[in-house]
Scaffold this active site. Structure first.
Site, PDB file in Angstrom:
ATOM      1  CD  GLU A 114       8.742 122.792  36.177  1.00  0.00           C
ATOM      2  OE1 GLU A 114       8.668 123.463  35.127  1.00  0.00           O
ATOM      3  OE2 GLU A 114       9.158 123.271  37.241  1.00  0.00           O
ATOM      4  CG  HIS A 171       7.512 124.597  41.019  1.00  0.00           C
ATOM      5  ND1 HIS A 171       6.321 124.716  40.370  1.00  0.00           N
ATOM      6  CD2 HIS A 171       8.462 124.953  40.130  1.00  0.00           C
ATOM      7  CE1 HIS A 171       6.530 125.123  39.128  1.00  0.00           C
ATOM      8  NE2 HIS A 171       7.834 125.281  38.956  1.00  0.00           N
ATOM      9  NE  ARG A 191       9.091 135.886  37.954  1.00  0.00           N
ATOM     10  CZ  ARG A 191       9.254 136.648  36.860  1.00  0.00           C
ATOM     11  NH1 ARG A 191       8.779 137.874  36.831  1.00  0.00           N
ATOM     12  NH2 ARG A 191       9.887 136.181  35.822  1.00  0.00           N
TER      13      ARG A 191
END
Ligand code: ZN
Length: 314
Positions: A114, A171, A191
């Site tokens: 991304e 991130h 996560r």
């Protein structure tokens, strides 16, 4: 042939806020709206075409039924996803897999590389980008011992910054950040750390440590990008990245700018100002928060006005 204007899909998130309404004028479902899926063909929230022949059709359906609009692509699914994220609180620290891992472990979902264009952020805002562990053993140990301050790299951010976040990069967006995200069309997130926050029912959100450890790049590799700025007639084009997954640009239009794209379909998001998209004698109005696709076949067009757009293609 016409541009395809899209109706966004909104997602409630524990860390969301109201900026999508106050900044973009969208009708948001709740005061904790975190994500606008602006250009999406992902099954978890496909955009609906709002104009023309294909009005009412979902983008994933259009991709399958009218591949000529996208240059008869080889990809099975629409490969990109454009979002606007309102981080009103810190997002969980996370990592995404690459394509091969996601294919095996996530039912054929794509991996997720991304990138972020910082639309706005509070004074002194930061984000988490990478980690300081030198080996996987050290990485695992610091996670197990909860030594987050030591492990996580923090960087200062400001409006107009751009970050490329390849799969495998640890991130997190932090509180007070509004971002336009261009990513592979994937909804797979592992996560790592969620600040021990509880939801309204008092539950912690699930962590995915094993998979996160599998896919994290160790040591962290800094994926710096150097924007290249090009001044053309009535438009400044900033090229942020041209990668295997996508290319992302900013177009600053002042006046009447002519464009010619013959071999790509384009994803466009108006992030500031107003204008019109002119093609074949038709004028389509552009406002802050308008998202649209220019299909293959709409190869000569004009954008007139005073506006900024984030533009991407595969
Ligand atoms: Zn992410």
């Amino acid at each position: 042939m016409q541009p395809l204007f899209l109706k966004p899909v909104f997602k409630e998130r524990i860390w969301g806020g109201t900026a999508l309404q106050t900044e973009f004028g969208y009708e948001i479902p709740t005061d904790t709206t975190g994500e606008c899926w602006a250009i999406s063909a992902h099954p978890n929230g496909p955009s609906i075409i709002e104009n023309g022949t294909f009005s009412g059709m979902a983008l994933d359906e259009l991709w399958c039924k009218n591949p000529e609009l996208f240059g008869n692509p080889k990809e099975e699914v629409f490969p990109l996803l454009t979002k606007i994220l309102d981080a009103n609180a810190d997002l969980s620290v996370q990592v995404h897999p690459e394509d091969d891992y996601a294919k095996v472990h996530e039912n054929g979902d794509l991996g997720k590389t991304e990138c972020w264009y910082i639309l706005d952020c509070k004074e002194g805002a930061e984000m988490i980008f990478g980690h300081n562990a030198k080996t996987k053993e050290e990485y695992i140990q610091q996670i197990n011992e909860g030594r987050w301050d030591e492990l996580l790299r923090r960087v200062k951010i400001k409006p107009g910054d751009f970050f490329y976040v390849p799969s495998g990069t640890i991130h997190a967006l932090c509180e007070g950040t509004l971002v336009l995200e261009t990513q592979q069309s994937s909804d797979t997130t592992y996560r790592v750390y969620d600040y021990n926050r509880k939801d309204a029912e008092g539950n912690l959100r699930e962590l995915h440590l094993e998979k996160a450890i599998d896919v994290t790049t160790v040591p962290h590799q800094v994926a710096g990008v150097t924007p290249v700025v090009e001044e053309l007639e009535n438009v400044t084009i900033t090229t942020f990245v041209q990668s295997d997954f996508f290319s992302v640009y900013k177009w600053d239009v002042k006046g009447k700018a002519a464009f010619s794209y013959t071999d790509h379909y384009l994803l466009l998001s108006v992030i500031n100002g107003d204008g019109t998209f002119n093609h074949n004698g038709e004028k389509y109005s552009l406002n802050k928060g308008t998202h649209f696709i220019v299909p293959v076949g709409v190869d000569q067009f004009e954008i007139a006005g005073d506006c900024e757009l984030i533009v991407s293609h595969t």
